[in-house]
Design a protein around this motif. Structure first.
Motif, PDB file in Angstrom:
ATOM      1  N   ALA A 101       0.829  -1.213   0.000  1.00 41.51           N
ATOM      2  CA  ALA A 101       0.000   0.000   0.000  1.00 41.51           C
ATOM      3  C   ALA A 101       0.859   1.258   0.000  1.00 41.51           C
ATOM      4  O   ALA A 101       0.576   2.215  -0.728  1.00 41.51           O
ATOM      5  CB  ALA A 101      -0.943  -0.004   1.205  1.00 41.51           C
ATOM      6  N   VAL A 102       1.918   1.259   0.793  1.00 44.00           N
ATOM      7  CA  VAL A 102       2.802   2.417   0.848  1.00 44.00           C
ATOM      8  C   VAL A 102       3.501   2.604  -0.501  1.00 44.00           C
ATOM      9  O   VAL A 102       3.550   3.712  -1.043  1.00 44.00           O
ATOM     10  CB  VAL A 102       3.829   2.291   1.996  1.00 44.00           C
ATOM     11  CG1 VAL A 102       4.894   3.365   1.907  1.00 44.00           C
ATOM     12  CG2 VAL A 102       3.121   2.347   3.355  1.00 44.00           C
ATOM     13  N   ARG A 103       4.030   1.519  -1.065  1.00 42.50           N
ATOM     14  CA  ARG A 103       4.701   1.603  -2.364  1.00 42.50           C
ATOM     15  C   ARG A 103       3.731   2.075  -3.445  1.00 42.50           C
ATOM     16  O   ARG A 103       4.055   2.937  -4.267  1.00 42.50           O
ATOM     17  CB  ARG A 103       5.300   0.262  -2.776  1.00 42.50           C
ATOM     18  CG  ARG A 103       6.103   0.349  -4.070  1.00 42.50           C
ATOM     19  CD  ARG A 103       6.657  -0.982  -4.575  1.00 42.50           C
ATOM     20  NE  ARG A 103       7.139  -1.886  -3.559  1.00 42.50           N
ATOM     21  CZ  ARG A 103       6.448  -2.938  -3.063  1.00 42.50           C
ATOM     22  NH1 ARG A 103       5.250  -3.224  -3.510  1.00 42.50           N
ATOM     23  NH2 ARG A 103       6.976  -3.714  -2.146  1.00 42.50           N
ATOM     24  N   GLY A 104       2.516   1.524  -3.424  1.00 41.79           N
ATOM     25  CA  GLY A 104       1.508   1.922  -4.403  1.00 41.79           C
ATOM     26  C   GLY A 104       1.147   3.390  -4.291  1.00 41.79           C
ATOM     27  O   GLY A 104       1.025   4.090  -5.299  1.00 41.79           O
ATOM     28  N   VAL A 134      10.741  10.569  -0.809  1.00 38.66           N
ATOM     29  CA  VAL A 134       9.945  10.256   0.376  1.00 38.66           C
ATOM     30  C   VAL A 134      10.849  10.102   1.591  1.00 38.66           C
ATOM     31  O   VAL A 134      10.529  10.596   2.680  1.00 38.66           O
ATOM     32  CB  VAL A 134       9.083   8.997   0.153  1.00 38.66           C
ATOM     33  CG1 VAL A 134       8.402   8.569   1.436  1.00 38.66           C
ATOM     34  CG2 VAL A 134       8.063   9.247  -0.943  1.00 38.66           C
ATOM     35  N   ALA A 135      11.973   9.448   1.402  1.00 42.48           N
ATOM     36  CA  ALA A 135      12.914   9.283   2.509  1.00 42.48           C
ATOM     37  C   ALA A 135      13.356  10.651   3.029  1.00 42.48           C
ATOM     38  O   ALA A 135      13.338  10.905   4.239  1.00 42.48           O
ATOM     39  CB  ALA A 135      14.114   8.450   2.068  1.00 42.48           C
ATOM     40  N   ARG A 174       2.925  10.533   6.687  1.00 43.08           N
ATOM     41  CA  ARG A 174       2.680  11.980   6.775  1.00 43.08           C
ATOM     42  C   ARG A 174       3.387  12.717   5.638  1.00 43.08           C
ATOM     43  O   ARG A 174       2.822  13.636   5.043  1.00 43.08           O
ATOM     44  CB  ARG A 174       3.159  12.514   8.127  1.00 43.08           C
ATOM     45  CG  ARG A 174       2.782  13.944   8.415  1.00 43.08           C
ATOM     46  CD  ARG A 174       3.129  14.432   9.823  1.00 43.08           C
ATOM     47  NE  ARG A 174       4.032  13.644  10.561  1.00 43.08           N
ATOM     48  CZ  ARG A 174       3.820  12.714  11.535  1.00 43.08           C
ATOM     49  NH1 ARG A 174       2.874  12.474  11.934  1.00 43.08           N
ATOM     50  NH2 ARG A 174       4.654  12.014  12.157  1.00 43.08           N
ATOM     51  N   SER A 175       4.591  12.281   5.287  1.00 44.89           N
ATOM     52  CA  SER A 175       5.339  12.951   4.217  1.00 44.89           C
ATOM     53  C   SER A 175       4.656  12.797   2.862  1.00 44.89           C
ATOM     54  O   SER A 175       4.882  13.602   1.960  1.00 44.89           O
ATOM     55  CB  SER A 175       6.771  12.412   4.149  1.00 44.89           C
ATOM     56  OG  SER A 175       6.819  11.141   3.539  1.00 44.89           O
ATOM     57  N   MET A 176       3.809  11.773   2.725  1.00 44.23           N
ATOM     58  CA  MET A 176       3.081  11.550   1.474  1.00 44.23           C
ATOM     59  C   MET A 176       1.632  12.036   1.558  1.00 44.23           C
ATOM     60  O   MET A 176       0.864  11.873   0.626  1.00 44.23           O
ATOM     61  CB  MET A 176       3.109  10.062   1.101  1.00 44.23           C
ATOM     62  CG  MET A 176       4.491   9.538   0.805  1.00 44.23           C
ATOM     63  SD  MET A 176       4.492   7.871   0.088  1.00 44.23           S
ATOM     64  CE  MET A 176       3.510   6.919   1.222  1.00 44.23           C
ATOM     65  N   GLN A 204       1.607   8.788  -6.684  1.00 44.34           N
ATOM     66  CA  GLN A 204       1.895  10.217  -6.594  1.00 44.34           C
ATOM     67  C   GLN A 204       3.111  10.613  -7.435  1.00 44.34           C
ATOM     68  O   GLN A 204       3.467  11.790  -7.493  1.00 44.34           O
ATOM     69  CB  GLN A 204       2.151  10.615  -5.138  1.00 44.34           C
ATOM     70  CG  GLN A 204       0.917  10.539  -4.283  1.00 44.34           C
ATOM     71  CD  GLN A 204       1.188  11.034  -2.878  1.00 44.34           C
ATOM     72  OE1 GLN A 204       1.975  11.947  -2.658  1.00 44.34           O
ATOM     73  NE2 GLN A 204       0.531  10.428  -1.909  1.00 44.34           N
ATOM     74  N   GLY A 205       3.753   9.626  -8.045  1.00 46.90           N
ATOM     75  CA  GLY A 205       4.927   9.907  -8.864  1.00 46.90           C
ATOM     76  C   GLY A 205       6.154  10.287  -8.054  1.00 46.90           C
ATOM     77  O   GLY A 205       7.044  10.984  -8.549  1.00 46.90           O
ATOM     78  N   LEU A 206       6.201   9.830  -6.809  1.00 51.26           N
ATOM     79  CA  LEU A 206       7.328  10.159  -5.937  1.00 51.26           C
ATOM     80  C   LEU A 206       8.405   9.090  -6.015  1.00 51.26           C
ATOM     81  O   LEU A 206       8.109   7.898  -6.040  1.00 51.26           O
ATOM     82  CB  LEU A 206       6.853  10.278  -4.485  1.00 51.26           C
ATOM     83  CG  LEU A 206       5.861  11.384  -4.183  1.00 51.26           C
ATOM     84  CD1 LEU A 206       5.307  11.228  -2.768  1.00 51.26           C
ATOM     85  CD2 LEU A 206       6.517  12.738  -4.355  1.00 51.26           C
TER      86      LEU A 206
END
Length: 89
Positions: free
Chosen positions: A15-18, A30-31, A60-62, A23-25
């Protein structure tokens, strides 16, 4: 990104990777935005164990947060999707 409930660390990582890819990040972005290492993000996205604080920083960063829901049984659609994913491997 699928809208299946997250029941395992692998589900969480997927889910996090998706969400990140949707979002094209890039992982390095993200790190940096979360103040966490690229290694931690990789561990999270591959179903590894990370601290709750690290998870929340990445989310939160995403622009995401967590919501708790009652567990319940998987729906027929969830079961179909899970088995379809196994067949693809």
């Amino acid at each position: 990104m699928t809208n299946l409930p997250i029941r395992t660390l692998t589900d969480l990582g997927d889910a996090v990777r998706g969400a990140r890819r949707e979002q094209g990040l890039k992982a390095i972005q993200v790190a940096a935005q979360s103040g966490r290492s690229r290694d931690l993000l990789h561990r999270l996205e591959t179903g590894g164990d990370v601290t709750t604080g690290a998870l929340l920083d990445v989310l939160r960063s995403m622009g995401y947060t967590l919501r708790l829901e009652p567990l319940g049984l998987p729906t027929l659609e969830e079961v179909r999707q899970r088995f379809a994913e196994d067949d693809e491997d």
